[in-house]
Write a protein that holds these residues in place. Sequence first.
Motif, PDB file in Angstrom:
ATOM      1  N   ARG A 190      21.568   3.659 -13.920  1.00  9.54           N
ATOM      2  CA  ARG A 190      22.018   2.460 -13.218  1.00  9.54           C
ATOM      3  C   ARG A 190      20.872   1.924 -12.364  1.00  9.54           C
ATOM      4  O   ARG A 190      20.138   2.714 -11.755  1.00  9.54           O
ATOM      5  N   PRO A 191      20.692   0.619 -12.316  1.00  5.09           N
ATOM      6  CA  PRO A 191      19.609   0.065 -11.481  1.00  5.09           C
ATOM      7  C   PRO A 191      19.889   0.296  -9.997  1.00  5.09           C
ATOM      8  O   PRO A 191      21.034   0.274  -9.545  1.00  5.09           O
ATOM      9  N   SER A 192      18.787   0.528  -9.272  1.00  3.49           N
ATOM     10  CA  SER A 192      18.915   0.794  -7.834  1.00  3.49           C
ATOM     11  C   SER A 192      18.894  -0.477  -6.995  1.00  3.49           C
ATOM     12  O   SER A 192      19.212  -0.438  -5.809  1.00  3.49           O
ATOM     13  N   GLY A 193      18.493  -1.590  -7.579  1.00  4.30           N
ATOM     14  CA  GLY A 193      18.393  -2.840  -6.829  1.00  4.30           C
ATOM     15  C   GLY A 193      16.983  -3.173  -6.422  1.00  4.30           C
ATOM     16  O   GLY A 193      16.712  -4.293  -5.980  1.00  4.30           O
ATOM     17  N   ILE A 194      16.045  -2.220  -6.564  1.00  2.00           N
ATOM     18  CA  ILE A 194      14.632  -2.457  -6.247  1.00  2.00           C
ATOM     19  C   ILE A 194      13.888  -2.574  -7.570  1.00  2.00           C
ATOM     20  O   ILE A 194      13.761  -1.578  -8.302  1.00  2.00           O
ATOM     21  N   PRO A 195      13.404  -3.756  -7.927  1.00  2.00           N
ATOM     22  CA  PRO A 195      12.789  -3.936  -9.253  1.00  2.00           C
ATOM     23  C   PRO A 195      11.591  -3.024  -9.485  1.00  2.00           C
ATOM     24  O   PRO A 195      11.432  -2.473 -10.583  1.00  2.00           O
ATOM     25  N   GLU A 196      10.713  -2.870  -8.460  1.00  2.00           N
ATOM     26  CA  GLU A 196       9.524  -2.038  -8.644  1.00  2.00           C
ATOM     27  C   GLU A 196       9.911  -0.590  -8.944  1.00  2.00           C
ATOM     28  O   GLU A 196       9.372   0.052  -9.858  1.00  2.00           O
ATOM     29  N   GLN A 197      10.864  -0.087  -8.181  1.00  2.00           N
ATOM     30  CA  GLN A 197      11.288   1.300  -8.369  1.00  2.00           C
ATOM     31  C   GLN A 197      11.990   1.486  -9.716  1.00  2.00           C
ATOM     32  O   GLN A 197      11.766   2.486 -10.416  1.00  2.00           O
ATOM     33  N   ASP A 198      12.808   0.509 -10.085  1.00  2.00           N
ATOM     34  CA  ASP A 198      13.497   0.607 -11.376  1.00  2.00           C
ATOM     35  C   ASP A 198      12.508   0.555 -12.532  1.00  2.00           C
ATOM     36  O   ASP A 198      12.644   1.298 -13.518  1.00  2.00           O
ATOM     37  N   LEU A 199      11.494  -0.322 -12.398  1.00  2.00           N
ATOM     38  CA  LEU A 199      10.498  -0.422 -13.459  1.00  2.00           C
ATOM     39  C   LEU A 199       9.694   0.866 -13.585  1.00  2.00           C
ATOM     40  O   LEU A 199       9.439   1.350 -14.698  1.00  2.00           O
ATOM     41  N   CYS A 200       9.326   1.436 -12.440  1.00  2.00           N
ATOM     42  CA  CYS A 200       8.576   2.698 -12.476  1.00  2.00           C
ATOM     43  C   CYS A 200       9.420   3.827 -13.066  1.00  2.00           C
ATOM     44  O   CYS A 200       8.941   4.630 -13.876  1.00  2.00           O
ATOM     45  N   SER A 201      10.677   3.900 -12.652  1.00  2.00           N
ATOM     46  CA  SER A 201      11.542   4.960 -13.171  1.00  2.00           C
ATOM     47  C   SER A 201      11.809   4.792 -14.656  1.00  2.00           C
ATOM     48  O   SER A 201      12.058   5.769 -15.371  1.00  2.00           O
ATOM     49  N   PHE A 202      11.748   3.547 -15.141  1.00  2.00           N
ATOM     50  CA  PHE A 202      11.973   3.307 -16.565  1.00  2.00           C
ATOM     51  C   PHE A 202      10.721   3.568 -17.396  1.00  2.00           C
ATOM     52  O   PHE A 202      10.790   4.114 -18.497  1.00  2.00           O
ATOM     53  N   LEU A 203       9.549   3.176 -16.852  1.00  2.00           N
ATOM     54  CA  LEU A 203       8.311   3.307 -17.614  1.00  2.00           C
ATOM     55  C   LEU A 203       7.640   4.662 -17.449  1.00  2.00           C
ATOM     56  O   LEU A 203       6.876   5.083 -18.324  1.00  2.00           O
ATOM     57  N   MET A 204       7.906   5.350 -16.338  1.00  2.00           N
ATOM     58  CA  MET A 204       7.208   6.604 -16.083  1.00  2.00           C
ATOM     59  C   MET A 204       7.462   7.658 -17.157  1.00  2.00           C
ATOM     60  O   MET A 204       6.516   8.315 -17.615  1.00  2.00           O
ATOM     61  N   PRO A 205       8.700   7.877 -17.607  1.00  2.00           N
ATOM     62  CA  PRO A 205       8.893   8.874 -18.678  1.00  2.00           C
ATOM     63  C   PRO A 205       8.134   8.523 -19.951  1.00  2.00           C
ATOM     64  O   PRO A 205       7.601   9.409 -20.627  1.00  2.00           O
ATOM     65  N   PHE A 206       8.068   7.226 -20.263  1.00  2.00           N
ATOM     66  CA  PHE A 206       7.332   6.808 -21.454  1.00  2.00           C
ATOM     67  C   PHE A 206       5.852   7.126 -21.316  1.00  2.00           C
ATOM     68  O   PHE A 206       5.222   7.671 -22.238  1.00  2.00           O
ATOM     69  N   TYR A 207       5.283   6.809 -20.143  1.00  2.00           N
ATOM     70  CA  TYR A 207       3.867   7.098 -19.916  1.00  2.00           C
ATOM     71  C   TYR A 207       3.600   8.602 -19.903  1.00  2.00           C
ATOM     72  O   TYR A 207       2.555   9.069 -20.383  1.00  2.00           O
ATOM     73  N   GLN A 208       4.528   9.358 -19.362  1.00  2.00           N
ATOM     74  CA  GLN A 208       4.351  10.813 -19.346  1.00  2.00           C
ATOM     75  C   GLN A 208       4.364  11.383 -20.766  1.00  2.00           C
ATOM     76  O   GLN A 208       3.572  12.272 -21.100  1.00  2.00           O
ATOM     77  N   LYS A 209       5.249  10.860 -21.596  1.00  5.24           N
ATOM     78  CA  LYS A 209       5.270  11.311 -22.991  1.00  5.24           C
ATOM     79  C   LYS A 209       3.981  10.938 -23.708  1.00  5.24           C
ATOM     80  O   LYS A 209       3.419  11.737 -24.475  1.00  5.24           O
ATOM     81  N   GLN A 210       3.497   9.716 -23.435  1.00  9.80           N
ATOM     82  CA  GLN A 210       2.247   9.294 -24.059  1.00  9.80           C
ATOM     83  C   GLN A 210       1.075  10.154 -23.585  1.00  9.80           C
ATOM     84  O   GLN A 210       0.195  10.518 -24.372  1.00  9.80           O
ATOM     85  N   GLU A 211       1.081  10.488 -22.302  1.00  8.55           N
ATOM     86  CA  GLU A 211       0.012  11.335 -21.773  1.00  8.55           C
ATOM     87  C   GLU A 211       0.046  12.722 -22.400  1.00  8.55           C
ATOM     88  O   GLU A 211      -1.001  13.281 -22.777  1.00  8.55           O
ATOM     89  N   ALA A 212       1.249  13.282 -22.521  1.00  9.76           N
ATOM     90  CA  ALA A 212       1.365  14.602 -23.150  1.00  9.76           C
ATOM     91  C   ALA A 212       0.916  14.551 -24.607  1.00  9.76           C
ATOM     92  O   ALA A 212       0.234  15.465 -25.098  1.00  9.76           O
ATOM     93  N   TYR A 213       1.267  13.466 -25.286  1.00  9.78           N
ATOM     94  CA  TYR A 213       0.853  13.316 -26.683  1.00  9.78           C
ATOM     95  C   TYR A 213      -0.663  13.195 -26.800  1.00  9.78           C
ATOM     96  O   TYR A 213      -1.289  13.818 -27.674  1.00  9.78           O
ATOM     97  N   MET A 214      -1.272  12.411 -25.908  1.00 11.88           N
ATOM     98  CA  MET A 214      -2.724  12.247 -25.944  1.00 11.88           C
ATOM     99  C   MET A 214      -3.440  13.552 -25.613  1.00 11.88           C
ATOM    100  O   MET A 214      -4.482  13.874 -26.206  1.00 11.88           O
ATOM    101  N   ARG A 215      -2.889  14.312 -24.668  1.00 10.15           N
ATOM    102  CA  ARG A 215      -3.492  15.608 -24.357  1.00 10.15           C
ATOM    103  C   ARG A 215      -3.428  16.550 -25.561  1.00 10.15           C
ATOM    104  O   ARG A 215      -4.383  17.283 -25.855  1.00 10.15           O
TER     105      ARG A 215
END
Length: 226
Positions: free
Chosen positions: A142-167
Motif C-alpha cells: 500500500r502506498p505510504s503517501g510519500i512519493p519519494e519513499q514509495d518510489l524507493c521502496s518499489f525500485l529498491m528490490p529491483f535494483y538489489q536483484k540487478q546488483e546481485a545478478y551483476m555480482r
Amino acid sequence: MEQQQDDSPQDTENETNTQQKTRKSVEASSENATSSSESSTTTEEATPASFSRLKLFEKVMQKSLENVIEFASFKRFVSTFRPLYKKNPQRMENIYKQFIEELKKAIQEDIVRLIEEGRLKTKLDELDKLEKASKSKTHAWRPSGIPEQDLCSFLMPFYQKQEAYMRLELKKIQAENAALTKKVLAGRERISHSEQHISEVVEDWKASLKESEKLVSSLKPDIIEA
C-alpha cells in the motif's frame, strides 16, 4: 427323466454354494490385502493437516482396483467358463484365485510405473507446496503517501536483484578469465620449453657439424698424399 429333473436343481444348488464360498474366500483375501492401505488412509483422514495429493491419488487407484476386482467376480468367471467349471469346479476355483492375484499384481505394477515415469510424486508435491504458499498470509503493498519513499521502496528490490545478478555474472567472468590466464601461461610455458629444446638441438647439430668438419680437414692431407 424324473431323476434327471431332480438332479439338475441339486447341481445348480451345489454350483451356487461353491460360487458363494469361492466369492467369500476371494473377498476375504482382497480385504486382507487392502486392510493396510485402508488403515493408513483412515489415519490420514483423521489428520487433515497431512493432506497429500499423492496419497489421495494412491487411495483413488486402490479404490479403482477394488472396483475392477469386484467387477471380475467369480460368478462372471464361471458363466464364461461354465463347461470347464462343471468338469472340475475345484480346479476352476484355484485358477480364478490365481487369476485375481495376477490381475491385482499387474495393475499395482502399472500404477507404480505410472507414478515413476510420470514423476507424479514430484509434481503433486509441488502442487501441495504451491497451495500452502497461496494460503500463507501476505500483506499487499500500500502506498505510504510519500512519493519519494514509495518510489524507493518499489525500485529498491529491483535494483538489489540487478546488483546481485551483476555480482554473480562478475564472479563467473572472473573465474573464466582466471581459467583462460592459466591456459595462456601453460601455453607460454610449453612454447618456452619447445624453444629451449629447439635451441639445444641446434647447438648439438652445430657441435656435430664442427666435429665433422674437423674430421674432414684432418683427413684431407692423407687424401692428397695418396
